[in-house]
Design a protein around this motif. Sequence first.
Motif, PDB file in Angstrom:
ATOM      1  N   LEU A  34      74.439  19.362  65.301  1.00 34.34           N
ATOM      2  CA  LEU A  34      73.683  19.744  64.094  1.00 34.34           C
ATOM      3  C   LEU A  34      72.755  20.912  64.401  1.00 34.34           C
ATOM      4  O   LEU A  34      72.308  21.617  63.509  1.00 34.34           O
ATOM      5  N   PHE A  35      72.463  21.093  65.681  1.00 34.26           N
ATOM      6  CA  PHE A  35      71.478  22.102  66.078  1.00 34.26           C
ATOM      7  C   PHE A  35      72.110  23.488  66.191  1.00 34.26           C
ATOM      8  O   PHE A  35      71.484  24.494  65.892  1.00 34.26           O
ATOM      9  N   ILE A  36      73.357  23.546  66.650  1.00 32.33           N
ATOM     10  CA  ILE A  36      74.027  24.832  66.855  1.00 32.33           C
ATOM     11  C   ILE A  36      75.016  25.067  65.718  1.00 32.33           C
ATOM     12  O   ILE A  36      76.015  24.365  65.611  1.00 32.33           O
ATOM     13  N   LEU A 150      59.912  14.509  56.140  1.00 31.20           N
ATOM     14  CA  LEU A 150      61.232  14.456  56.765  1.00 31.20           C
ATOM     15  C   LEU A 150      61.553  15.764  57.488  1.00 31.20           C
ATOM     16  O   LEU A 150      62.119  15.765  58.574  1.00 31.20           O
ATOM     17  N   GLN A 151      61.148  16.879  56.865  1.00 34.97           N
ATOM     18  CA  GLN A 151      61.411  18.158  57.521  1.00 34.97           C
ATOM     19  C   GLN A 151      60.612  18.306  58.808  1.00 34.97           C
ATOM     20  O   GLN A 151      61.100  18.832  59.801  1.00 34.97           O
ATOM     21  N   TRP A 152      59.374  17.818  58.784  1.00 33.10           N
ATOM     22  CA  TRP A 152      58.573  17.876  60.011  1.00 33.10           C
ATOM     23  C   TRP A 152      59.153  16.970  61.089  1.00 33.10           C
ATOM     24  O   TRP A 152      59.075  17.273  62.277  1.00 33.10           O
ATOM     25  N   VAL A 154      62.335  16.394  61.624  1.00 29.31           N
ATOM     26  CA  VAL A 154      63.427  17.144  62.260  1.00 29.31           C
ATOM     27  C   VAL A 154      62.829  18.135  63.256  1.00 29.31           C
ATOM     28  O   VAL A 154      63.312  18.276  64.389  1.00 29.31           O
ATOM     29  N   PHE A 155      61.754  18.789  62.850  1.00 32.21           N
ATOM     30  CA  PHE A 155      61.096  19.784  63.687  1.00 32.21           C
ATOM     31  C   PHE A 155      60.625  19.159  65.007  1.00 32.21           C
ATOM     32  O   PHE A 155      60.914  19.654  66.094  1.00 32.21           O
ATOM     33  N   ASP A 158      63.379  18.046  67.235  1.00 33.92           N
ATOM     34  CA  ASP A 158      63.988  19.190  67.910  1.00 33.92           C
ATOM     35  C   ASP A 158      63.155  19.681  69.089  1.00 33.92           C
ATOM     36  O   ASP A 158      63.696  20.095  70.115  1.00 33.92           O
ATOM     37  N   ILE A 159      61.813  19.653  68.933  1.00 36.93           N
ATOM     38  CA  ILE A 159      60.951  20.047  70.056  1.00 36.93           C
ATOM     39  C   ILE A 159      61.213  19.106  71.238  1.00 36.93           C
ATOM     40  O   ILE A 159      61.388  19.540  72.384  1.00 36.93           O
ATOM     41  N   ILE A 162      64.528  19.956  72.819  1.00 35.03           N
ATOM     42  CA  ILE A 162      64.532  21.134  73.687  1.00 35.03           C
ATOM     43  C   ILE A 162      63.826  20.809  75.005  1.00 35.03           C
ATOM     44  O   ILE A 162      64.319  21.133  76.091  1.00 35.03           O
ATOM     45  N   THR A 166      66.343  20.414  78.327  1.00 37.59           N
ATOM     46  CA  THR A 166      66.338  21.371  79.440  1.00 37.59           C
ATOM     47  C   THR A 166      65.898  20.689  80.737  1.00 37.59           C
ATOM     48  O   THR A 166      66.463  20.940  81.792  1.00 37.59           O
TER      49      THR A 166
ATOM     50  N   PRO B  95      73.451  22.963  58.205  1.00 38.89           N
ATOM     51  CA  PRO B  95      73.794  23.240  59.600  1.00 38.89           C
ATOM     52  C   PRO B  95      75.126  23.970  59.764  1.00 38.89           C
ATOM     53  O   PRO B  95      75.277  24.765  60.670  1.00 38.89           O
ATOM     54  N   VAL B 235      58.063  25.049  57.177  1.00 39.32           N
ATOM     55  CA  VAL B 235      58.788  24.187  58.114  1.00 39.32           C
ATOM     56  C   VAL B 235      60.292  24.376  57.937  1.00 39.32           C
ATOM     57  O   VAL B 235      61.066  24.263  58.871  1.00 39.32           O
ATOM     58  N   GLN B 244      65.594  27.072  66.538  1.00 37.48           N
ATOM     59  CA  GLN B 244      66.920  27.307  67.103  1.00 37.48           C
ATOM     60  C   GLN B 244      66.917  28.423  68.152  1.00 37.48           C
ATOM     61  O   GLN B 244      67.442  28.235  69.244  1.00 37.48           O
TER      62      GLN B 244
END
Lengths: 214, 274
Positions: A34-36, A150-152, A154-155, A158-159, A162, A166, B95, B235, B244
């Motif tokens: 979903l990220f790429i 909900l959008q936050w 996802v944010f 995602d942090i 990442i 890594t 996406p 956001v 991304q």
Amino acid sequence: MTHHEVEKYRTPVRVLHWIHAGSFVILFLTGLVLFIPGLAFLAEDSWTRLIHRIFAAIFVVAPVIYIILNPKSMARGLKLAFSWGKDDMGWLKAAPGYYFQGYEEGMPPQDSMNTGQKMWWLMVIVFGVIFVITGAIMWFAKTAAPPAVLQWMVFIHDISFIATGTMFFLHIYLGVFHPLMTESWNAMASGKISKEYAKAHHARWYAEISKDKE
Amino acid sequence: MAEKAILFDATKCTACRGCQVACKQWNGNDEYIPTEPNGVKASNRGSYENPPDLSPSTWLKIRFTEVESGGRVRWLFTRQACMHCTDAACVRVCPNGSLYHNGLGFVEYNKDTCTGCGYCVDACPFQVPRSTRSLLTGIAKMDKCTLCTTQGLNRLDDGMEPACVKTCPPGALQFGNRDEMVAAGRERVGTLKTMGWSGANLYGENELNGLHVMYVLDDYPAVYGLPAAPRVEGVTRAWKNVIQPLGWAVGGLTIIGLGMNWLVARTNAKKEAK
Ligand code: HEM
Ligand code: SF4
């Protein structure tokens, strides 16, 4: 166990480690699609998202079962994650020289987990909790929570993705590929490492367990 | 291809809801069933408004608003459906490009490839997209108005107007080239102003770089329940424009760093061995 080996990780810890690592990899891959944008066609028809949920459940339930069965061991582990001292500062200073050049001189004696491993363990705890909270809101409160929340989520998810993703590469690299970490893999695979390796890499811990035996 | 648009004149709408029916009929959308898991629950709210909300099978509905001004109750009717934004939040967050702009400027989607993530549902400034969703498994599919460009049901390709426009008895809905619709809308707003509607305005001319459904209103947008300044939230932008690229950068640097470490450490280890 041969006489020149010591037990680094008992079976329950290793089982937990591999279940957790396995579900992390699957969560990583099913999240990645979903990220790429270039990979997102793989997520068509919700299947990767269903797999993400199944392994999210395993990712949460496995440590919970471990805590119930081995509360003392978990308490010890948590204590270790939060005990930081001057040897940790020393390790941070000496680490680049050691991991690139192999200079062992400046490395302070380490516990059963060295400073780097402790940092990773701490990340696993902190981001694990963040993953679960943000993930659970996106999963179960999808229709109930305000859209902005909900959008936050996802944010933040995602942090964490990442950060842990890594560092996960680094973790695998040190455990499997780094030329000096010769027995790190054995510690988690068979549970045993040689006394020499234990002395060289986890001197403080080795001194402790040798003392106990006497 | 010239951009097309719908012009909705709220001052002419009688709330007959012929457009709602025509929309469902053309697109083969059943009535909503409140007892179904994804149905919109009906409740008596003291209004003729029906159904109560958009749903995966209700892509268009007329909203009823009662406002009091100068001791008089006014009954206002607003079209509620996809605005086909130029700067569309839903297209930004999708996406895998299942949502996209077509040559007419409309926001179409490919339902077959929809992942069901529901990000568009959360990002849309007008709360338009709706999805069927199993809360347990997460399996979902999004639906919304396509301005009658759904594959297999494309009216525009066959030279017809969108179903809602075709059916509108009082002529509150017009369809045509966008610039012509803007001109017609401005003219109507001018007329309304001379009639004394000082707050009259054309909604959607510049909002989000231009909507492809524009509204002639005799009062401020907020009175009609429309966001005065719709915008793509920070956001929403951050996700694709910050997070991304950040992921690529941090991931890439880590792998390069590890590769370098391996080369250096291996050379040193070999030297040591000798
Ligand atoms: C532990 C419990 C977890 C839960 C409950 C969870 C749940 C979710 C949910 C609900 C979504 C939103 C998309 C959807 O509805 O399918 C999502 C997205 C995602 N998850 Fe998880 N997740 C968890 C752990 C993880 C872990 C460990 C990783 C990676 C290492 C991860 C990586 C991702 C990524 C990359 C996305 C996509 C976000 C985006 O679209 O940018 N998740 N997760
Ligand atoms: S109104 Fe919502 S669904 Fe329609 S184009 Fe704009 S953002 Fe997308």
